[in-house]
Design a protein around this motif. Sequence first.
Motif, PDB file in Angstrom:
ATOM      1  N   VAL A   8      73.037 -54.043  44.440  1.00 56.16           N
ATOM      2  CA  VAL A   8      73.844 -55.262  44.534  1.00 56.16           C
ATOM      3  C   VAL A   8      73.766 -55.928  45.903  1.00 56.16           C
ATOM      4  O   VAL A   8      73.951 -57.143  46.021  1.00 56.16           O
ATOM      5  N   CYS A   9      73.476 -55.155  46.941  1.00 56.96           N
ATOM      6  CA  CYS A   9      73.403 -55.734  48.278  1.00 56.96           C
ATOM      7  C   CYS A   9      72.229 -56.721  48.405  1.00 56.96           C
ATOM      8  O   CYS A   9      72.246 -57.604  49.260  1.00 56.96           O
ATOM      9  N   ARG A  10      71.233 -56.581  47.558  1.00 58.18           N
ATOM     10  CA  ARG A  10      70.120 -57.535  47.550  1.00 58.18           C
ATOM     11  C   ARG A  10      70.617 -58.928  47.152  1.00 58.18           C
ATOM     12  O   ARG A  10      70.065 -59.943  47.593  1.00 58.18           O
ATOM     13  N   GLN A  11      71.652 -58.967  46.319  1.00 56.16           N
ATOM     14  CA  GLN A  11      72.183 -60.259  45.891  1.00 56.16           C
ATOM     15  C   GLN A  11      72.846 -60.989  47.058  1.00 56.16           C
ATOM     16  O   GLN A  11      72.705 -62.204  47.205  1.00 56.16           O
ATOM     17  N   CYS A  12      73.566 -60.234  47.897  1.00 55.60           N
ATOM     18  CA  CYS A  12      74.181 -60.843  49.082  1.00 55.60           C
ATOM     19  C   CYS A  12      73.106 -61.370  50.029  1.00 55.60           C
ATOM     20  O   CYS A  12      73.212 -62.483  50.555  1.00 55.60           O
ATOM     21  N   ARG A  13      72.068 -60.574  50.222  1.00 52.24           N
ATOM     22  CA  ARG A  13      70.984 -60.981  51.117  1.00 52.24           C
ATOM     23  C   ARG A  13      70.264 -62.211  50.566  1.00 52.24           C
ATOM     24  O   ARG A  13      69.856 -63.093  51.317  1.00 52.24           O
ATOM     25  N   ARG A  14      70.137 -62.267  49.247  1.00 58.78           N
ATOM     26  CA  ARG A  14      69.458 -63.414  48.631  1.00 58.78           C
ATOM     27  C   ARG A  14      70.248 -64.691  48.842  1.00 58.78           C
ATOM     28  O   ARG A  14      69.681 -65.766  49.034  1.00 58.78           O
ATOM     29  N   GLU A  15      71.580 -64.588  48.825  1.00 61.15           N
ATOM     30  CA  GLU A  15      72.413 -65.775  48.987  1.00 61.15           C
ATOM     31  C   GLU A  15      72.756 -66.060  50.442  1.00 61.15           C
ATOM     32  O   GLU A  15      73.333 -67.092  50.756  1.00 61.15           O
ATOM     33  N   GLN A  56      71.467 -76.693  44.449  1.00 61.05           N
ATOM     34  CA  GLN A  56      72.418 -76.559  43.344  1.00 61.05           C
ATOM     35  C   GLN A  56      72.263 -75.206  42.651  1.00 61.05           C
ATOM     36  O   GLN A  56      73.253 -74.555  42.305  1.00 61.05           O
ATOM     37  N   LEU A  57      71.013 -74.786  42.466  1.00 54.60           N
ATOM     38  CA  LEU A  57      70.750 -73.499  41.822  1.00 54.60           C
ATOM     39  C   LEU A  57      71.312 -72.352  42.640  1.00 54.60           C
ATOM     40  O   LEU A  57      71.963 -71.448  42.102  1.00 54.60           O
ATOM     41  N   LYS A  62      75.140 -68.064  43.504  1.00 49.55           N
ATOM     42  CA  LYS A  62      76.054 -67.412  44.446  1.00 49.55           C
ATOM     43  C   LYS A  62      77.403 -67.155  43.788  1.00 49.55           C
ATOM     44  O   LYS A  62      77.940 -66.038  43.845  1.00 49.55           O
ATOM     45  N   VAL A  63      77.951 -68.180  43.150  1.00 51.12           N
ATOM     46  CA  VAL A  63      79.270 -68.053  42.515  1.00 51.12           C
ATOM     47  C   VAL A  63      79.198 -67.118  41.319  1.00 51.12           C
ATOM     48  O   VAL A  63      80.104 -66.308  41.089  1.00 51.12           O
ATOM     49  N   GLU A 197      80.857 -74.685  47.360  1.00 48.55           N
ATOM     50  CA  GLU A 197      80.792 -76.134  47.163  1.00 48.55           C
ATOM     51  C   GLU A 197      80.665 -76.372  45.664  1.00 48.55           C
ATOM     52  O   GLU A 197      79.566 -76.535  45.133  1.00 48.55           O
ATOM     53  N   GLU A 198      81.798 -76.373  44.990  1.00 43.89           N
ATOM     54  CA  GLU A 198      81.796 -76.449  43.531  1.00 43.89           C
ATOM     55  C   GLU A 198      81.198 -77.735  42.992  1.00 43.89           C
ATOM     56  O   GLU A 198      80.741 -77.786  41.846  1.00 43.89           O
ATOM     57  N   HIS A 199      81.190 -78.799  43.824  1.00 46.40           N
ATOM     58  CA  HIS A 199      80.616 -80.067  43.351  1.00 46.40           C
ATOM     59  C   HIS A 199      79.126 -79.918  43.039  1.00 46.40           C
ATOM     60  O   HIS A 199      78.593 -80.624  42.179  1.00 46.40           O
ATOM     61  N   LEU A 200      78.462 -78.967  43.727  1.00 44.38           N
ATOM     62  CA  LEU A 200      77.044 -78.737  43.457  1.00 44.38           C
ATOM     63  C   LEU A 200      76.845 -78.123  42.069  1.00 44.38           C
ATOM     64  O   LEU A 200      75.861 -78.408  41.383  1.00 44.38           O
ATOM     65  N   ILE A 201      77.789 -77.288  41.659  1.00 40.07           N
ATOM     66  CA  ILE A 201      77.712 -76.682  40.329  1.00 40.07           C
ATOM     67  C   ILE A 201      78.003 -77.731  39.263  1.00 40.07           C
ATOM     68  O   ILE A 201      77.360 -77.758  38.204  1.00 40.07           O
TER      69      ILE A 201
END
Length: 207
Positions: A8-15, A56-57, A62-63, A197-201
């Motif tokens: 799961v730590c790879r996900q943090c690093r990716r974001e 946006q992606l 991230k969220v 930044e929810e507006h991007l979603i």
Amino acid sequence: MARYTGPVCRQCRREGLKLYLKGDKCFTDKCPITRRNYAPGEHGQGRKKLSNYGVQLREKQKVRRYYGVSEKQFAKYFSMADKMEGIAGENFLKVLESRLDNVVFRLGLAASRAESRQLVNHGHFMVNGSKVDIPSYLISVGDVIEVKEKSTKSSKFKELVEGHQGNVPQWVEIDTENLKGKIVAEPSREDIDIPIEEHLIVEWYSK
């Protein structure tokens, strides 16, 4: 889309920021993003300018990873929020915050959302007196969440709650003695831990 089962730590690093997916480890020097604050993989340290689509992606991913939600569920929640009165982006975050696994985590009854999902799946919690073992169950104002009587014998829950005191958001109340929580208001936008930044979603799903 299947749930991610890798490190799961790879996900943090990716974001590029902490998503607090590993509980206590995220607050120590052992957190991988503290030591390697760049994307995983062979080209992770290379700088790459993102297009509007890419920005946006990344915000959506991230969220989605922060709350541990599948792609299909994520889209479903946005569709639900888009039909509600008010601002779609803020409604969307409120829906995500209202998931039972997130509420259990917010109450301090689990060290991470992943652990919370597992505990809910194993039937350790009750909502308004009835056992609920579905992490995606949506909680409403006035609902009472409590640890099942048989599970209260475990010292794990009281240790978690005591260590989490002071970090409980204002829209929930926790009775540490009886391991019981209550939803006293709708989730607040200000209680979200990470920059979103929810507006991007909204823009992503509005295409």
